[in-house]
Write an enzyme that holds these catalytic residues in place. Structure first.
Site, PDB file in Angstrom:
ATOM      1  N   ASN A  85      39.920  43.691  52.706  1.00 21.32           N
ATOM      2  CA  ASN A  85      39.626  42.512  51.880  1.00 21.32           C
ATOM      3  C   ASN A  85      39.433  41.271  52.740  1.00 21.32           C
ATOM      4  O   ASN A  85      38.498  40.491  52.551  1.00 21.32           O
ATOM      5  CB  ASN A  85      40.782  42.241  50.897  1.00 21.32           C
ATOM      6  CG  ASN A  85      40.804  43.198  49.721  1.00 21.32           C
ATOM      7  OD1 ASN A  85      39.848  43.930  49.494  1.00 21.32           O
ATOM      8  ND2 ASN A  85      41.890  43.194  48.983  1.00 21.32           N
ATOM      9  N   HIS A  87      22.591  42.501  38.422  1.00 17.80           N
ATOM     10  CA  HIS A  87      23.930  43.085  38.472  1.00 17.80           C
ATOM     11  C   HIS A  87      24.242  43.864  37.194  1.00 17.80           C
ATOM     12  O   HIS A  87      25.307  44.458  37.059  1.00 17.80           O
ATOM     13  CB  HIS A  87      24.939  41.935  38.678  1.00 17.80           C
ATOM     14  CG  HIS A  87      26.334  42.369  38.969  1.00 17.80           C
ATOM     15  ND1 HIS A  87      27.376  42.146  38.090  1.00 17.80           N
ATOM     16  CD2 HIS A  87      26.872  43.016  40.035  1.00 17.80           C
ATOM     17  CE1 HIS A  87      28.493  42.629  38.606  1.00 17.80           C
ATOM     18  NE2 HIS A  87      28.218  43.160  39.777  1.00 17.80           N
ATOM     19  N   ARG A 147      25.144  49.510  43.110  1.00 19.91           N
ATOM     20  CA  ARG A 147      25.795  50.253  44.194  1.00 19.91           C
ATOM     21  C   ARG A 147      25.895  51.708  43.763  1.00 19.91           C
ATOM     22  O   ARG A 147      26.398  52.006  42.687  1.00 19.91           O
ATOM     23  CB  ARG A 147      27.214  49.724  44.471  1.00 19.91           C
ATOM     24  CG  ARG A 147      27.276  48.261  44.881  1.00 19.91           C
ATOM     25  CD  ARG A 147      28.699  47.893  45.308  1.00 19.91           C
ATOM     26  NE  ARG A 147      28.915  46.465  45.342  1.00 19.91           N
ATOM     27  CZ  ARG A 147      28.583  45.664  46.347  1.00 19.91           C
ATOM     28  NH1 ARG A 147      27.988  46.175  47.405  1.00 19.91           N
ATOM     29  NH2 ARG A 147      28.837  44.370  46.297  1.00 19.91           N
ATOM     30  N   ARG A 157      41.839  39.944  37.512  1.00 21.05           N
ATOM     31  CA  ARG A 157      42.327  40.678  38.672  1.00 21.05           C
ATOM     32  C   ARG A 157      42.394  39.824  39.931  1.00 21.05           C
ATOM     33  O   ARG A 157      43.374  39.841  40.654  1.00 21.05           O
ATOM     34  CB  ARG A 157      41.429  41.887  38.936  1.00 21.05           C
ATOM     35  CG  ARG A 157      41.957  42.771  40.065  1.00 21.05           C
ATOM     36  CD  ARG A 157      40.914  43.739  40.565  1.00 21.05           C
ATOM     37  NE  ARG A 157      40.009  43.131  41.510  1.00 21.05           N
ATOM     38  CZ  ARG A 157      38.699  43.322  41.526  1.00 21.05           C
ATOM     39  NH1 ARG A 157      38.136  44.054  40.615  1.00 21.05           N
ATOM     40  NH2 ARG A 157      37.943  42.751  42.433  1.00 21.05           N
ATOM     41  N   TYR A 213      37.770  52.892  40.094  1.00 20.23           N
ATOM     42  CA  TYR A 213      37.668  51.607  39.393  1.00 20.23           C
ATOM     43  C   TYR A 213      37.842  51.821  37.892  1.00 20.23           C
ATOM     44  O   TYR A 213      37.326  52.786  37.336  1.00 20.23           O
ATOM     45  CB  TYR A 213      36.284  50.979  39.611  1.00 20.23           C
ATOM     46  CG  TYR A 213      35.971  50.511  41.010  1.00 20.23           C
ATOM     47  CD1 TYR A 213      36.755  50.867  42.104  1.00 20.23           C
ATOM     48  CD2 TYR A 213      34.852  49.719  41.254  1.00 20.23           C
ATOM     49  CE1 TYR A 213      36.442  50.448  43.378  1.00 20.23           C
ATOM     50  CE2 TYR A 213      34.532  49.285  42.541  1.00 20.23           C
ATOM     51  CZ  TYR A 213      35.329  49.659  43.594  1.00 20.23           C
ATOM     52  OH  TYR A 213      35.017  49.244  44.854  1.00 20.23           O
ATOM     53  N   ARG A 243      25.572  43.019  48.312  1.00 25.89           N
ATOM     54  CA  ARG A 243      26.159  42.720  49.621  1.00 25.89           C
ATOM     55  C   ARG A 243      26.873  43.925  50.238  1.00 25.89           C
ATOM     56  O   ARG A 243      27.684  44.574  49.598  1.00 25.89           O
ATOM     57  CB  ARG A 243      27.147  41.557  49.498  1.00 25.89           C
ATOM     58  CG  ARG A 243      27.710  41.112  50.854  1.00 25.89           C
ATOM     59  CD  ARG A 243      28.552  39.878  50.712  1.00 25.89           C
ATOM     60  NE  ARG A 243      27.742  38.701  50.511  1.00 25.89           N
ATOM     61  CZ  ARG A 243      27.992  37.773  49.590  1.00 25.89           C
ATOM     62  NH1 ARG A 243      28.999  37.924  48.778  1.00 25.89           N
ATOM     63  NH2 ARG A 243      27.225  36.716  49.473  1.00 25.89           N
TER      64      ARG A 243
END
Length: 715
Positions: free
Chosen positions: A50, A442, A382, A571, A475, A412
């Protein structure tokens, strides 16, 4: 709705500092001794990865602003220079706690369970030294490229995020009669495993050593005619934020490929160096990288703790890990029916990773093979390394179907991967779109157009997460299958907008950014405020990754001041302060950090008793609402609404993994003494398994009790 009074800097927190609080919450999981040891190692690894991305993108962007002389304060009243100063102070503290956790808590705990990590090659036994030296000769030495710096050899290019060993080597200058120090460096090769298992002193124990320790032990073999004065590992982070002028770029794909190469020699924004590094060596690195003291991180332990994921993967320690969860089948598809038939019978809700992602893959696979399917259209942001969805789309094109795929090249750190997929899909005959100029796409949407007896029917999948079968196991995301014609019309309009720049005059159901979404959310928030003013119970619940849009936050504060109860599950970044009297006293914010990464976006409005629920791809951030193509969709089916309200309710009851935001900006976990423990993620696992088991049992009973066919009519 007048929200100007709620846009004061003192009501907000700086975005970057809020993100650091999030990484601190991840770190707190690594420090929690109630969590299995190897899960703690995993969380410590995640804090490091991260932090890497944070520096390469967010800190890099702030440095660019400072270089450009940009001094406009952010929503919390901080200039870029002030932000960098505070980020540096807080990040140094975070890294200090990271390594304290590793050295004082995790390493001793690892040794107690029989796992020894040799952090200094001097501590190897004779048998281990022999093994390590042979390993170096056979496997490492042939791969290494030592590089020295002198008048004929300039300072070499040190690549972003690579681990390197810097050394000072000396040789006697016969003419001058004195010793001359020379800088040398060698990259720790990423093509070799960083974690090497070596013989252990006792049976039943596991010993490992890091590759850089093996190289350091044998570094004199790389500089045979020199004396090695010192050798220490170091690592740099470069500015990896791509700057692309899309208006000037003739070919976006080619331009992004060029920019990706530049990531390797962007400005150095962070230097990690072994804490005991020789000061002369550190001075050379500081000078060559042109880096300031506040951007240098002395490290007391192994550099780049993302290697702990390799330790997590070691065999033989399963009892120190949380048992792996296998996603349960989706009840609606536990039958022998055709997937399109199931969707025709009613909307289907999916909750990943608790429910399997297989129906999403099967939806595209079946569409690729079905002779009645005419077209498939999909957005990809992605995807996994060996994506079955990509394979199905390619097959569909080969089968003569009209296949249109929007591949977002600007996702990214997935740019390179997406370029590969885009080229492959084009070769297979798909029509590939690279998105709209200046906007990232997105949104998560798939449209299948099918010819049926009643005419053309459109099947739509809408989701909160990516079409990635790998991350779908990690996820938490939600999705819906529908063949409601209103959604079908909107889906067609979305793809026409993406491929042909045609804006529809109206939308039936979908809410699309960047043009329509923010205003719609503001109206929904204002409606709750109006109910509260009339004395009607008003409630907003929002679940998202990040909250930092100033207009939305001001609207939430206004709603809170009117008496609306606002419950938020955020989150990561939350720039909103809670508990300010007359402003945000009715706002509660919590963050869940658990075994799965919370990723779904859900928005609930009580609407005077006629509850409305929306899900989608957008967070409440300026980039999502103003600079991206995003989709949020209403949930129409009453049974699915109940399921989603249950999801939100259970997450707000979580007292195991939830961190609650305090008025002073800190996050704390609830005191669990005397309370029934509720871990929402574990509850969802059990519920999904139970539902699938009940469905299977019903199916078996149906098979057993199928009545016999009636006898032929005697007449």
């Amino acid at each position: 709705m007048d929200i100007k009074n709620f846009e004061k800097a003192e009501y907000f927190v700086n975005r970057e500092l809020s993100w650091l609080k999030f990484d601190d919450r991840v770190l707190s999981e690594a420090r929690d001794k109630s969590i299995p040891l190897f899960e703690r190692l995993k969380f410590l690894s995640i804090t490091s990865s991260n932090l890497d991305e944070f520096f390469m993108v967010r800190v890099a962007s702030l440095k660019d602003q400072v270089h450009a002389g940009y001094e406009k304060p952010d929503i919390a009243g901080m200039t870029p220079r002030e932000q960098l100063k505070e980020i540096s102070a807080q990040t140094h503290e975070l890294v200090h706690v990271q390594y304290n956790t590793f050295n004082r808590s995790l390493l001793p705990a690892m040794e107690k369970v029989g796992l020894y990590m040799i952090s200094e090659h001097e501590n190897l036994s004779d048998a281990q030294k022999k093994f390590v030296d042979r390993y170096f000769e056979d496997n490492v030495y042939p791969v290494l490229t030592p590089m020295a710096m002198d008048s004929s050899r300039p300072f070499p290019l040190i690549r972003n995020k690579t681990l390197n060993i810097g050394a000072l080597i000396s040789k006697k200058d016969m003419k001058k009669g004195k010793e001359v120090l020379v800088f040398a460096t060698v990259q720790v090769p990423s093509v070799l495993p960083r974690l090497i298992q070596i013989p252990s002193a006792k049976a039943g124990e596991t010993s490992v050593i890091l590759l850089e320790e093996i190289i350091e032990r044998n570094i004199d073999k790389l500089f045979l005619s020199y004396d090695v004065v010192c050798a220490h590992p170091y690592r740099i982070m470069r500015n990896a934020d791509l700057t692309i002028d899309e208006d000037e770029a003739e070919d976006l794909l080619v331009e992004i490929q060029k920019q990706l190469k530049k990531r390797q020699w962007g400005e150095v924004i962070r230097l990690e160096a072994e804490e005991k590094m020789d000061k002369r060596l550190l001075k050379i690195l500081k000078t060559e990288f042109d880096i300031k003291d506040e951007d240098i991180f002395p490290i007391n332990g192994p550099l780049d703790l993302t290697m702990l994921m390799k330790i997590y993967g070691l065999d033989g320690f399963e009892k120190y890990k949380t048992p792996k969860y296998t996603p349960a089948p989706v009840p609606a598809f536990q039958n022998d029916k055709d997937i399109f038939q199931v969707i025709r019978e009613g909307d289907v809700f999916l909750h990943h990773p608790y429910m399997s992602f297989d129906p999403v893959v099967n939806f595209v696979r079946q569409a690729a093979k079905d002779p009645d399917v005419l077209a498939i259209k999909q957005t990809l942001y992605r995807v996994s390394g060996n994506s079955p969805i990509i394979a199905a789309l390619a097959l569909a094109a080969e089968n003569g179907k009209q296949v249109s795929v929007l591949v977002e090249l600007k996702a990214r750190f997935d740019e390179e991967n997406n370029i590969v997929w885009a080229k492959m899909l084009e070769k297979a005959g798909c029509h590939v779109i690279y998105g709209l100029v200046g906007l990232k796409t997105h949104s998560k949407i798939t449209l299948v157009v099918r010819r049926e007896e009643t005419g053309i029917r459109r099947y739509v999948h809408l989701a909160t997460g990516n079409y990635n079968d790998s991350t779908a196991k990690l996820y938490t995301d939600c999705g819906i299958f529908t063949c409601d014609e209103r959604f079908g019309e909107d889906a067609t309009a979305v793809f026409n907008m993406l491929s042909g720049y045609s804006e529809p005059k109206r939308w039936n159901k979908l809410i699309v950014a960047p043009i329509w979404m923010k205003n719609r959310f503001l109206k929904l928030i204002e409606r709750e405020a109006e109910y509260a003013k009339q004395g009607i119970p008003a409630h907003i619940m929002g679940k998202m990754n990040s909250l930092c849009d100033p207009v939305i936050m001001a609207a939430l504060c206004y709603a809170s001041s009117c008496g609306v109860k606002v419950d938020l599950l955020v989150r990561g970044i939350c720039c909103l302060k809670v508990g300010i009297e007359g402003v945000s006293e009715n706002i509660q914010v919590r963050s869940i950090v658990g075994d799965f990464l919370e990723h779904s976006r859900i928005f609930y409005f009580s609407n005077g008793g006629s509850e409305e629920i929306y899900m989608g791809s957008a967070d409440w951030m300026p980039r999502n609402l103003d600079r991206r193509v995003e989709i949020v969709f209403p949930v129409e089916d009453e049974e699915i609404k109940k399921e989603i309200i249950h999801i939100l309710d259970l997450e707000f009851k979580d007292n195991v993994k939830a961190h609650i935001l305090q008025p002073d900006g800190t996050y704390i976990k609830q005191d669990k003494r005397g309370k029934t423990l509720i871990n929402s993620q574990m509850e969802f696992c059990w519920e999904a398994v139970e539902k699938a088991a009940r469905k299977k049992e019903m199916k078996e009973k149906t098979r057993v009790f199928i009545p016999a066919e009636p006898a032929a009519d005697p007449e």
